[in-house]
Motif scaffolding. Sequence first.
Motif, PDB file in Angstrom:
ATOM      1  N   ASN A  90       0.833  -1.212   0.000  1.00 30.71           N
ATOM      2  CA  ASN A  90       0.000   0.000   0.000  1.00 30.71           C
ATOM      3  C   ASN A  90       0.866   1.259   0.000  1.00 30.71           C
ATOM      4  O   ASN A  90       0.769   2.100   0.893  1.00 30.71           O
ATOM      5  N   HIS A  91       1.706   1.369  -1.041  1.00 32.43           N
ATOM      6  CA  HIS A  91       2.569   2.545  -1.201  1.00 32.43           C
ATOM      7  C   HIS A  91       3.428   2.781   0.043  1.00 32.43           C
ATOM      8  O   HIS A  91       3.558   3.899   0.527  1.00 32.43           O
ATOM      9  N   TYR A  92       3.996   1.720   0.529  1.00 32.16           N
ATOM     10  CA  TYR A  92       4.916   1.721   1.679  1.00 32.16           C
ATOM     11  C   TYR A  92       4.240   2.115   2.992  1.00 32.16           C
ATOM     12  O   TYR A  92       4.923   2.445   3.952  1.00 32.16           O
ATOM     13  N   LYS A  93       2.938   1.983   3.027  1.00 26.10           N
ATOM     14  CA  LYS A  93       2.240   2.211   4.293  1.00 26.10           C
ATOM     15  C   LYS A  93       2.464   1.046   5.240  1.00 26.10           C
ATOM     16  O   LYS A  93       2.553   1.222   6.467  1.00 26.10           O
ATOM     17  N   TYR A  94       2.567  -0.175   4.660  1.00 24.36           N
ATOM     18  CA  TYR A  94       2.717  -1.380   5.480  1.00 24.36           C
ATOM     19  C   TYR A  94       4.049  -2.070   5.136  1.00 24.36           C
ATOM     20  O   TYR A  94       4.161  -2.733   4.107  1.00 24.36           O
ATOM     21  N   THR A  95       5.016  -1.930   5.999  1.00 23.94           N
ATOM     22  CA  THR A  95       6.328  -2.535   5.754  1.00 23.94           C
ATOM     23  C   THR A  95       6.780  -3.402   6.929  1.00 23.94           C
ATOM     24  O   THR A  95       7.944  -3.797   6.990  1.00 23.94           O
ATOM     25  N   GLU A  96       5.878  -3.709   7.845  1.00 20.68           N
ATOM     26  CA  GLU A  96       6.266  -4.530   8.991  1.00 20.68           C
ATOM     27  C   GLU A  96       6.323  -6.014   8.654  1.00 20.68           C
ATOM     28  O   GLU A  96       7.011  -6.777   9.334  1.00 20.68           O
ATOM     29  N   ARG A  97       5.608  -6.398   7.586  1.00 22.93           N
ATOM     30  CA  ARG A  97       5.684  -7.778   7.116  1.00 22.93           C
ATOM     31  C   ARG A  97       6.392  -7.795   5.757  1.00 22.93           C
ATOM     32  O   ARG A  97       6.757  -6.754   5.227  1.00 22.93           O
ATOM     33  N   TRP A  98       6.580  -8.965   5.181  1.00 21.87           N
ATOM     34  CA  TRP A  98       7.380  -9.078   3.964  1.00 21.87           C
ATOM     35  C   TRP A  98       6.489  -8.839   2.753  1.00 21.87           C
ATOM     36  O   TRP A  98       6.167  -9.751   1.982  1.00 21.87           O
ATOM     37  N   THR A  99       6.131  -7.563   2.568  1.00 22.55           N
ATOM     38  CA  THR A  99       5.131  -7.194   1.570  1.00 22.55           C
ATOM     39  C   THR A  99       5.752  -6.794   0.231  1.00 22.55           C
ATOM     40  O   THR A  99       5.035  -6.360  -0.664  1.00 22.55           O
ATOM     41  N   TRP A 100       7.047  -6.920   0.074  1.00 18.46           N
ATOM     42  CA  TRP A 100       7.745  -6.684  -1.192  1.00 18.46           C
ATOM     43  C   TRP A 100       8.767  -7.804  -1.340  1.00 18.46           C
ATOM     44  O   TRP A 100       9.319  -8.294  -0.371  1.00 18.46           O
ATOM     45  N   CYS A 101       9.039  -8.213  -2.580  1.00 15.96           N
ATOM     46  CA  CYS A 101       9.783  -9.468  -2.766  1.00 15.96           C
ATOM     47  C   CYS A 101      11.224  -9.360  -2.307  1.00 15.96           C
ATOM     48  O   CYS A 101      11.822 -10.368  -1.912  1.00 15.96           O
ATOM     49  N   ASP A 102      11.825  -8.171  -2.326  1.00 20.80           N
ATOM     50  CA  ASP A 102      13.201  -8.014  -1.858  1.00 20.80           C
ATOM     51  C   ASP A 102      13.368  -8.525  -0.431  1.00 20.80           C
ATOM     52  O   ASP A 102      14.431  -9.014  -0.042  1.00 20.80           O
ATOM     53  N   ALA A 103      12.307  -8.368   0.351  1.00 21.47           N
ATOM     54  CA  ALA A 103      12.356  -8.755   1.762  1.00 21.47           C
ATOM     55  C   ALA A 103      12.703 -10.224   1.945  1.00 21.47           C
ATOM     56  O   ALA A 103      13.245 -10.608   2.993  1.00 21.47           O
ATOM     57  N   LEU A 104      12.426 -11.045   0.933  1.00 19.78           N
ATOM     58  CA  LEU A 104      12.668 -12.477   1.065  1.00 19.78           C
ATOM     59  C   LEU A 104      14.147 -12.835   1.009  1.00 19.78           C
ATOM     60  O   LEU A 104      14.520 -13.957   1.347  1.00 19.78           O
ATOM     61  N   PHE A 105      14.973 -11.891   0.602  1.00 24.38           N
ATOM     62  CA  PHE A 105      16.425 -12.061   0.704  1.00 24.38           C
ATOM     63  C   PHE A 105      16.945 -11.514   2.028  1.00 24.38           C
ATOM     64  O   PHE A 105      17.864 -12.071   2.632  1.00 24.38           O
ATOM     65  N   MET A 106      16.349 -10.436   2.481  1.00 26.58           N
ATOM     66  CA  MET A 106      16.893  -9.698   3.619  1.00 26.58           C
ATOM     67  C   MET A 106      16.695 -10.418   4.945  1.00 26.58           C
ATOM     68  O   MET A 106      17.637 -10.549   5.736  1.00 26.58           O
TER      69      MET A 106
END
Length: 369
Positions: free
Chosen positions: A148-164
């Motif tokens: 939601n346009h970076y409103k929700y970033t506490e969970r892995w809501t973008w695929c890059d997060a799966l590396f981090m």
Amino acid sequence: MKLFICTLTAVILQLVFVAQAKLPDKSQIMTDMQRVADWQIEHFHDDMERENEWENRFNAWTYGALYIGMEKWAKMAPTNKYYEFLLDVAAQNNWDLGPGKYHADDQAVGQLYIELYRKYKKPHMLAKTLDRTNWIMNNPSTQPMRLNHYKYTERWTWCDALFMAPPVWAKLANITNNDDFRDWMFAEYVATVNHLYDKQENLFYRDEHFIHERDNGHKIFWSRGNGWVFGGLTLILEELPQGPQKAYFTRLYKDMAASLIALQTQEGHWAMSLKAAALYPTPETSGTAFFTYGLAWGVNNGYLDKNTYLPTIERGWQSLTSHITSDGMLGYVQPVGAGPGDAWPDKTEVYGVGAFLSAGSELYKLAQD
């Protein structure tokens, strides 16, 4: 008849390219890795010129990705200076993760601390990473699984997060013998897959905003975004015991691998938009490095058939090394972004170097003396 001749010519040209793209010997791979690693260390502070304050930290995700590859190189290097560099960075960071309590990007540097702990067995190296992950597990986010346009970033809501973040949890499960870390990671990972994975293409959308967007009719699958996922899968699989979770990640990894080899360009790189190479003809080395690394890892560890995947790996490595400048800089790394864009022969980024060093660590194992 003309169509047949054109097709035959294209096949012959591709076969010639494949024949030429043989792996160099191990000494050449070591030389290329050392040149790139040394250049990056010499220019380590250059990326601190970024305008965004959140990127100007040595424990930011950009640097965290660098350290993963640099630590792989440190294991191979004929000198201890690369471990000394990493220890110095970790000490400068005070062994802290990034400031975002939940944010996946701020957990990426934990992978370095964990590997240094495994080597040196000093409890302080692990303490803050353990504290952060325990806190997250005991205080799970209630945000929805959407960006939601970076409103929700506490969970892995973008695929890059799966590396981090997920490799941190998988590694901690092994170190602590606590399966709760692994189970928590698995549940969150599956939620992200269900949200962003295209089962027809076996590729990931970068985030929800790309799912229904098209670029001249093409689905938009960002190269580095899928590279983050593919590279991250290898880091997770290395940590998993046999069982349903490993079977799940293995299937995902193999399905992605099969899609990726069909999308490599004749020049050996992967286009910034994987399904729209004609729209993005510029080479790009960060995504290409992650794919080359991930495929080589798969061959080395028995997940992928060598005869099928080796030509792709060889072309990928040849493409990567062709974009190293005379002084050792890896060029054509796409800048920080969230989708296909531009890259330049005289521009680099620390995460691209990390991906390159990771690729080299696996190519070295494949190469003949």
